[in-house]
Write a protein that holds these residues in place. Structure first.
Motif, PDB file in Angstrom:
ATOM      1  N   UNK A 122       0.837  -1.202   0.000  1.00 33.35           N
ATOM      2  CA  UNK A 122       0.000   0.000   0.000  1.00 33.35           C
ATOM      3  C   UNK A 122       0.871   1.251   0.000  1.00 33.35           C
ATOM      4  N   UNK A 123       1.924   1.281   0.806  1.00 33.96           N
ATOM      5  CA  UNK A 123       2.803   2.449   0.828  1.00 33.96           C
ATOM      6  C   UNK A 123       3.498   2.649  -0.510  1.00 33.96           C
ATOM      7  N   UNK A 124       3.920   1.557  -1.142  1.00 35.35           N
ATOM      8  CA  UNK A 124       4.590   1.677  -2.438  1.00 35.35           C
ATOM      9  C   UNK A 124       3.609   2.111  -3.519  1.00 35.35           C
ATOM     10  N   UNK A 125       2.410   1.574  -3.495  1.00 35.34           N
ATOM     11  CA  UNK A 125       1.409   1.973  -4.483  1.00 35.34           C
ATOM     12  C   UNK A 125       1.004   3.428  -4.320  1.00 35.34           C
ATOM     13  N   UNK A 126       1.058   3.947  -3.105  1.00 36.62           N
ATOM     14  CA  UNK A 126       0.682   5.343  -2.858  1.00 36.62           C
ATOM     15  C   UNK A 126       1.790   6.321  -3.222  1.00 36.62           C
ATOM     16  N   UNK A 127       2.985   5.836  -3.434  1.00 30.56           N
ATOM     17  CA  UNK A 127       4.117   6.715  -3.728  1.00 30.56           C
ATOM     18  C   UNK A 127       4.134   7.114  -5.192  1.00 30.56           C
ATOM     19  N   UNK A 128       4.791   8.243  -5.448  1.00 29.78           N
ATOM     20  CA  UNK A 128       4.998   8.675  -6.824  1.00 29.78           C
ATOM     21  C   UNK A 128       6.192   7.910  -7.373  1.00 29.78           C
ATOM     22  N   UNK A 129       5.923   6.939  -8.222  1.00 29.27           N
ATOM     23  CA  UNK A 129       6.984   6.146  -8.834  1.00 29.27           C
ATOM     24  C   UNK A 129       6.425   5.523 -10.100  1.00 29.27           C
ATOM     25  N   UNK A 130       7.286   5.256 -11.063  1.00 33.79           N
ATOM     26  CA  UNK A 130       6.811   4.541 -12.258  1.00 33.79           C
ATOM     27  C   UNK A 130       6.307   3.153 -11.868  1.00 33.79           C
TER      28      UNK A 130
END
Length: 177
Positions: A88-96
């Motif tokens: 969830x934290x990774x999906x919420x981050x701005x990243x490709x």
């Protein structure tokens, strides 16, 4: 530049979602049957690792039997909640997207390996020093796994690239002395 406010807002909502996951996940009736196959396999692999380490252990369903002690591998022992938090934290981050997928896969596999080590270690501690079992199980290893998720997310967060022409938010820039 990516506004810090937007990313902080996304991470705030990620925390809200994680809180919801935590509340739902601790309702055992819902997940006990869903995770029964996983807990059985986890108990079997743990018993095999315990045999390798020299401890006589067998698995029956989600139970691990040692010399006089029975350990239950609960759905809470699967590591799923920590994997869900990390995702969830990774999906919420701005990243490709490819970096999100890579981070989730690598982080999940790392957590599964670390979780297996945790279960084996906790049982070995329970066999050698039963009074320490609860402390190691509830405090040391849970804290270590949460710390691993935070450190892994921080390292992943500093590793992801930004789109050309955009810079990292101020709190993610490395300052050289």
């Amino acid at each position: 530049m990516i506004p810090v406010k937007n990313e902080q807002l996304r991470l705030f909502w990620a925390m809200v979602i994680n809180g919801g996951l935590l509340a739902v996940f601790y309702q055992g009736q819902i997940f006990e049957t869903f995770f029964s196959g996983i807990t059985t396999r986890l108990a079997l692999s743990t018993a095999e690792f315990l045999k390798i380490s020299g401890l006589a252990a067998t698995a029956q369903g989600n139970l691990i039997l040692t010399s006089g002690t029975v350990y239950e591998v609960s759905y809470l022992c699967t590591g799923f909640l920590l994997i869900a938090w990390l995702a969830v934290f990774m999906l919420a981050s701005f990243a490709p997207p490819r970096f999100k997928v890579a981070g989730i896969v690598i982080g999940s596999l790392s957590l599964l390996v670390l979780n297996q080590i945790r279960i084996v270690h906790v049982i070995l501690v329970g066999e050698t020093d039963p009074e320490m079992f609860q402390l190691v199980h509830d405090i040391y290893w849970n804290g270590a796994l949460i710390l691993f998720v935070l450190v892994f997310f921080s390292i992943w967060r500093s590793w992801i690239p930004y789109q050309k022409g955009k810079t990292r938010p101020e709190f993610f820039r490395h300052k050289m002395a």
